[in-house]
Structure formats: C-alpha cells, structure tokens
Design a protein around this motif. Structure first.
Motif, PDB file in Angstrom:
ATOM      1  N   ASN A  90       9.625  -9.478   6.292  1.00  0.00           N
ATOM      2  CA  ASN A  90       8.533  -8.650   5.520  1.00  0.00           C
ATOM      3  C   ASN A  90       7.606  -9.122   5.130  1.00  0.00           C
ATOM      4  OD1 ASN A  90       8.295  -6.019   3.980  1.00  0.00           O
ATOM      5  ND2 ASN A  90       9.173  -6.893   2.038  1.00  0.00           N
ATOM      6  N   TRP A  91       6.578  -8.477   4.629  1.00  0.00           N
ATOM      7  CA  TRP A  91       5.113  -8.897   4.096  1.00  0.00           C
ATOM      8  C   TRP A  91       5.248  -9.736   2.842  1.00  0.00           C
ATOM      9  CZ3 TRP A  91       2.773  -7.482  -0.517  1.00  0.00           C
ATOM     10  CH2 TRP A  91       3.397  -6.478  -1.244  1.00  0.00           C
ATOM     11  N   ASN A  92       6.478  -9.320   2.056  1.00  0.00           N
ATOM     12  CA  ASN A  92       6.590 -10.183   0.775  1.00  0.00           C
ATOM     13  C   ASN A  92       7.982 -10.170   0.433  1.00  0.00           C
ATOM     14  OD1 ASN A  92       7.233  -9.895  -2.301  1.00  0.00           O
ATOM     15  ND2 ASN A  92       5.207 -10.326  -2.202  1.00  0.00           N
ATOM     16  N   TYR A  93       8.315 -11.181   0.062  1.00  0.00           N
ATOM     17  CA  TYR A  93      10.147 -11.596  -0.228  1.00  0.00           C
ATOM     18  C   TYR A  93      10.337 -11.552  -1.966  1.00  0.00           C
ATOM     19  CZ  TYR A  93       9.833 -12.362   4.786  1.00  0.00           C
ATOM     20  OH  TYR A  93       9.750 -12.482   6.128  1.00  0.00           O
ATOM     21  N   SER A  94       9.523 -11.064  -2.738  1.00  0.00           N
ATOM     22  CA  SER A  94       9.639 -11.146  -3.976  1.00  0.00           C
ATOM     23  C   SER A  94       9.591  -9.656  -4.545  1.00  0.00           C
ATOM     24  CB  SER A  94       8.378 -11.907  -4.931  1.00  0.00           C
ATOM     25  OG  SER A  94       8.572 -13.183  -4.474  1.00  0.00           O
ATOM     26  N   TYR A  95      11.062  -8.907  -4.672  1.00  0.00           N
ATOM     27  CA  TYR A  95      11.438  -7.546  -4.952  1.00  0.00           C
ATOM     28  C   TYR A  95      11.124  -6.463  -4.176  1.00  0.00           C
ATOM     29  CZ  TYR A  95      10.003 -10.237  -9.603  1.00  0.00           C
ATOM     30  OH  TYR A  95      10.147 -11.280 -10.524  1.00  0.00           O
ATOM     31  N   HIS A  96      10.213  -6.655  -3.286  1.00  0.00           N
ATOM     32  CA  HIS A  96      10.086  -5.532  -2.325  1.00  0.00           C
ATOM     33  C   HIS A  96      10.677  -5.736  -0.939  1.00  0.00           C
ATOM     34  CE1 HIS A  96       7.345  -4.337  -5.379  1.00  0.00           C
ATOM     35  NE2 HIS A  96       6.843  -5.443  -5.149  1.00  0.00           N
ATOM     36  N   SER A  97      10.952  -4.571  -0.223  1.00  0.00           N
ATOM     37  CA  SER A  97      11.687  -4.432   0.989  1.00  0.00           C
ATOM     38  C   SER A  97      10.766  -4.116   1.850  1.00  0.00           C
ATOM     39  CB  SER A  97      12.811  -3.842   0.931  1.00  0.00           C
ATOM     40  OG  SER A  97      13.842  -4.384  -0.033  1.00  0.00           O
ATOM     41  N   ASN A  98      11.102  -4.322   3.182  1.00  0.00           N
ATOM     42  CA  ASN A  98      10.208  -3.756   4.285  1.00  0.00           C
ATOM     43  C   ASN A  98      10.560  -2.383   4.525  1.00  0.00           C
ATOM     44  OD1 ASN A  98       9.395  -2.787   6.995  1.00  0.00           O
ATOM     45  ND2 ASN A  98       9.984  -4.851   7.892  1.00  0.00           N
ATOM     46  N   PRO A  99       9.743  -1.351   4.364  1.00  0.00           N
ATOM     47  CA  PRO A  99       9.701   0.066   4.280  1.00  0.00           C
ATOM     48  C   PRO A  99      10.767   0.609   5.548  1.00  0.00           C
ATOM     49  CG  PRO A  99       7.522  -0.307   4.768  1.00  0.00           C
ATOM     50  CD  PRO A  99       7.977  -1.616   4.430  1.00  0.00           C
ATOM     51  N   TRP A 100      10.765  -0.017   6.623  1.00  0.00           N
ATOM     52  CA  TRP A 100      11.230   0.411   7.772  1.00  0.00           C
ATOM     53  C   TRP A 100      12.866  -0.019   7.621  1.00  0.00           C
ATOM     54  CZ3 TRP A 100       9.392   3.628  11.051  1.00  0.00           C
ATOM     55  CH2 TRP A 100       8.026   3.675  11.171  1.00  0.00           C
ATOM     56  N   TRP A 101      13.149  -0.866   6.883  1.00  0.00           N
ATOM     57  CA  TRP A 101      14.423  -1.398   6.688  1.00  0.00           C
ATOM     58  C   TRP A 101      15.486  -0.320   5.928  1.00  0.00           C
ATOM     59  CZ3 TRP A 101      16.680  -6.304   8.151  1.00  0.00           C
ATOM     60  CH2 TRP A 101      18.147  -6.510   7.660  1.00  0.00           C
ATOM     61  N   ASN A 102      14.602   0.484   5.104  1.00  0.00           N
ATOM     62  CA  ASN A 102      15.412   1.573   4.279  1.00  0.00           C
ATOM     63  C   ASN A 102      15.874   2.733   5.402  1.00  0.00           C
ATOM     64  OD1 ASN A 102      16.475   2.605   1.946  1.00  0.00           O
ATOM     65  ND2 ASN A 102      14.593   4.142   1.739  1.00  0.00           N
ATOM     66  N   PHE A 152       4.101   0.969  -0.669  1.00  0.00           N
ATOM     67  CA  PHE A 152       2.456   1.301  -0.319  1.00  0.00           C
ATOM     68  C   PHE A 152       1.764   1.298  -1.570  1.00  0.00           C
ATOM     69  CE2 PHE A 152       4.486   3.385   3.268  1.00  0.00           C
ATOM     70  CZ  PHE A 152       3.592   3.187   4.533  1.00  0.00           C
ATOM     71  N   THR A 153       2.270   1.323  -2.730  1.00  0.00           N
ATOM     72  CA  THR A 153       1.599   1.138  -3.950  1.00  0.00           C
ATOM     73  C   THR A 153       1.285  -0.568  -4.011  1.00  0.00           C
ATOM     74  OG1 THR A 153       2.665   2.620  -4.984  1.00  0.00           O
ATOM     75  CG2 THR A 153       1.850   1.026  -6.481  1.00  0.00           C
ATOM     76  N   ASN A 179      -2.356   2.224   8.464  1.00  0.00           N
ATOM     77  CA  ASN A 179      -1.023   1.809   8.207  1.00  0.00           C
ATOM     78  C   ASN A 179      -0.156   2.831   7.809  1.00  0.00           C
ATOM     79  OD1 ASN A 179      -2.147   1.431   5.473  1.00  0.00           O
ATOM     80  ND2 ASN A 179      -1.388  -0.499   5.134  1.00  0.00           N
ATOM     81  N   VAL A 180      -0.835   3.762   6.837  1.00  0.00           N
ATOM     82  CA  VAL A 180       0.042   4.814   6.346  1.00  0.00           C
ATOM     83  C   VAL A 180       0.326   5.839   7.264  1.00  0.00           C
ATOM     84  CG1 VAL A 180      -0.020   6.793   4.677  1.00  0.00           C
ATOM     85  CG2 VAL A 180      -1.105   4.633   4.076  1.00  0.00           C
ATOM     86  N   ARG A 181      -0.556   6.253   8.124  1.00  0.00           N
ATOM     87  CA  ARG A 181      -0.348   7.132   9.187  1.00  0.00           C
ATOM     88  C   ARG A 181       0.780   6.641  10.352  1.00  0.00           C
ATOM     89  NH1 ARG A 181      -5.170   8.445  13.178  1.00  0.00           N
ATOM     90  NH2 ARG A 181      -4.686   6.445  13.855  1.00  0.00           N
ATOM     91  N   ASP A 182       0.673   5.381  10.382  1.00  0.00           N
ATOM     92  CA  ASP A 182       1.816   4.628  11.317  1.00  0.00           C
ATOM     93  C   ASP A 182       3.181   4.436  10.857  1.00  0.00           C
ATOM     94  OD1 ASP A 182      -0.211   4.223  13.085  1.00  0.00           O
ATOM     95  OD2 ASP A 182      -0.491   1.969  12.525  1.00  0.00           O
ATOM     96  N   THR A 227      12.626   9.148  -4.939  1.00  0.00           N
ATOM     97  CA  THR A 227      11.362   9.715  -5.527  1.00  0.00           C
ATOM     98  C   THR A 227      10.791   8.995  -6.901  1.00  0.00           C
ATOM     99  OG1 THR A 227      12.839  11.275  -6.776  1.00  0.00           O
ATOM    100  CG2 THR A 227      12.112  12.206  -4.783  1.00  0.00           C
ATOM    101  N   GLY A 228      11.708   8.066  -7.291  1.00  0.00           N
ATOM    102  CA  GLY A 228      11.223   7.128  -8.473  1.00  0.00           C
ATOM    103  C   GLY A 228      10.739   6.059  -8.018  1.00  0.00           C
ATOM    104  N   TYR A 229      10.472   5.332  -8.988  1.00  0.00           N
ATOM    105  CA  TYR A 229       9.974   4.084  -9.013  1.00  0.00           C
ATOM    106  C   TYR A 229      11.137   2.882  -8.748  1.00  0.00           C
ATOM    107  CZ  TYR A 229       6.955  -0.151  -9.856  1.00  0.00           C
ATOM    108  OH  TYR A 229       6.315  -1.320  -9.555  1.00  0.00           O
ATOM    109  N   ASP A 230      11.479   3.037  -7.386  1.00  0.00           N
ATOM    110  CA  ASP A 230      12.337   2.179  -6.901  1.00  0.00           C
ATOM    111  C   ASP A 230      12.267   2.000  -5.349  1.00  0.00           C
ATOM    112  OD1 ASP A 230      14.136   3.998  -5.067  1.00  0.00           O
ATOM    113  OD2 ASP A 230      14.393   4.801  -7.206  1.00  0.00           O
ATOM    114  N   GLU A 231      12.901   1.026  -4.720  1.00  0.00           N
ATOM    115  CA  GLU A 231      12.723   0.621  -3.420  1.00  0.00           C
ATOM    116  C   GLU A 231      13.120   1.750  -2.327  1.00  0.00           C
ATOM    117  OE1 GLU A 231      10.914  -1.860  -2.237  1.00  0.00           O
ATOM    118  OE2 GLU A 231      10.427  -2.613  -4.480  1.00  0.00           O
ATOM    119  N   LEU A 232      14.002   2.627  -2.850  1.00  0.00           N
ATOM    120  CA  LEU A 232      14.424   3.509  -1.806  1.00  0.00           C
ATOM    121  C   LEU A 232      13.315   4.885  -1.794  1.00  0.00           C
ATOM    122  CD1 LEU A 232      18.012   4.355  -3.016  1.00  0.00           C
ATOM    123  CD2 LEU A 232      17.167   2.808  -1.229  1.00  0.00           C
ATOM    124  N   ASN A 233      12.195   4.473  -2.424  1.00  0.00           N
ATOM    125  CA  ASN A 233      11.019   5.464  -2.379  1.00  0.00           C
ATOM    126  C   ASN A 233      10.134   4.462  -1.638  1.00  0.00           C
ATOM    127  OD1 ASN A 233       8.711   7.053  -2.469  1.00  0.00           O
ATOM    128  ND2 ASN A 233       8.695   7.251  -4.613  1.00  0.00           N
TER     129      ASN A 233
END
Length: 266
Positions: A134-146, A97-98, A6-9, A86-92
């Motif tokens: 998304n895989w989760n709807y609390s706080y986190h976004s689908n990485p592809w959305w960004n 993945f964390t 899933n990281v490589r993809d 680059t920080g601890y926010d959803e734009l990263n």
C-alpha cells in the motif's frame, strides 16, 4: 510524481439495464394488472453489482351493488455484491482518496498489491502485520484490496400484500375492512481477507479488528401485519348542519427474528 488520472484509473463506468413487462385486463365488474420487472446494475466501484427482480398483481371487483373488493400483492428481491461503504470507514474507497493525493498511482496499487519483493521488504522493516502492499500502512488500506480481496453480500426477499372490502348498505352508511402484510427475510455479511488494515466500524458484534481476516453473516426475518375496520355515517339532521360519525379500530402485530455469526480473528 503526479498521477492526475488516479481517480479515473480506479472507478469504472456504471451501467443500469431495466426490463419491464405488464398485462392488464378488465370486464364489466372487475379489472386486474400483472407486471414483472428486472433491473441489473453495475456500480462505478469495481466488482459492485445490484440486481433487482419485481413482480406485482392487483385487481378490483364489484361483487354486488353494495359490496366491492380490491387486493394487491408485490414481490421484490434485491441481490447485491460488493456494494461499497458510504460512511467514513475503509469500506468506502473515497475515504482513501480523501487522504492520499495525486502522487499515488492507483494503477500501481493494483499491480503491486501482493508483490512478493515489496512484501519481503516490508517485513524486514517492521511491517509484518499485513501482506498488503500500500501507499501507507497506518490506518488506511489499499482501495483495490477491498474490491478484489474482500467480499460483501446482501440478499433480501420481500413480500407485500393487502386486501380490502367496502360495503355500502345505505346511502348514508359505508363500512370498510382491510388487512395487509409486509414481510421480508434478508441475509448480509462480509468476508475480510487476511491482511486488512483499518478494521470495520460497522460491525457492532466485534471490535472491528481484521488483520487476521474474519467474516460476518447476519440473517433477519421481519413480519408486520395490520388489520383495521371503519364505519362511516354521514347524515344531515338539520338543513344546514351535517354530521359525520366514524367508528373504527386497528390491530398491528410485528415480529423480528435475527441470527448472527462471525469472528474477527481466524
């Protein structure tokens, strides 16, 4: 179900292409160098790019036996698109993945990001504040959305220049005067698609809440000028005693102009 790739993809191979050309010339009393450069970079995060254009000219001249001069000018333009946070926010994307493990398929997150069947299922089960799948709807976004729905940009033009005169009227006395300028204008901002989860903590002008979409655009103009002079006298009043005297001054002027427009609720 494990998804060990899933990281490589999600990430892609980065690519950087650089081109440079320069010309030089010299004579008995002067020389110069002119250069141009271009660099195009594709980041490891999908849709992220950075292009850089540079140009430079510098030269020196001996105007007389006692007077010499040198000058330089440099232009730099950076143009970025969808550079990741680059920080601890959803734009990263690494923040997501964390939190999710190997059981999350980034391939399916991309394929089903706006799947209408899942969207309707979510609405019937209380997830009516976003159309994002998304895989989760609390706080986190689908990485592809960004990287596919949201957009950010930054564009900066910078110019640096300096000139210097050096005078040596006597063997023990030298004088120097120089001036330099550094100014740039830059524009940066983002567009958040409706349905974004997680806000944007880097936006100090809003509360960082973008489920209804939003945008931010900032432009800056910065200019700094420095001018100084220096007189240096070197003498030996006694056989084993040297004396150096310096007299100089400096003037620095800096200005900043900024404009901002944006909203977090469209």
């Amino acid at each position: 179900v494990s998804n060990p790739n899933n990281v490589r993809d999600f990430f892609q191979n980065g690519l950087s292409v650089s081109n440079n050309v320069s010309a030089t010339g010299s004579g008995d009393r002067a020389n110069f160098r002119l250069s141009f450069g271009n660099e195009q970079m594709k980041g490891i995060v999908p849709t992220s790019t950075l292009n850089r254009l540079t140009a430079g000219l510098n030269g020196t001249a001996s105007l007389s036996e006692k007077l010499s001069a040198n000058a330089s000018v440099q232009y730099i333009r950076n143009k970025g698109h969808n550079r990741p946070g680059t920080g601890y926010d959803e734009l990263n994307p690494l923040m997501g993945f964390t939190w999710f493990g190997r059981q999350v398929s980034t391939t399916q997150l991309k394929q089903l990001m706006t799947d209408s069947t899942i969207q309707e299922y979510n609405r019937q089960n209380g997830v009516d504040y976003t159309d994002m799948v998304n895989w989760n709807y609390s706080y986190h976004s689908n990485p592809w959305w960004n990287v596919l729905k949201n957009q950010n940009f930054d564009d900066r033009n910078r110019m640096l220049g300096s000139a210097q005169l050096q005078w040596k009227p006597m063997n023990w006395l030298t004088g120097m005067v120089r001036t330099g300028t550094d100014f740039y204008n830059q524009a940066h901002g983002f567009n958040m698609a409706q349905g974004w989860i997680g806000g944007y903590g880097g936006d100090q002008n809003t509360n960082g809440d973008y489920p209804q979409g939003g945008f931010n655009a900032t432009s800056d103009f910065v200019n700094e000028n420095n001018t100084d002079f220096l007189l240096t006298a070197v003498t030996t009043p006694l056989e084993r005693l040297g004396l150096t005297v310096n007299v100089g001054g400096n003037r620095r002027v800096r200005s900043l102009s900024q404009r901002w427009i944006g909203t977090d609720k469209l």
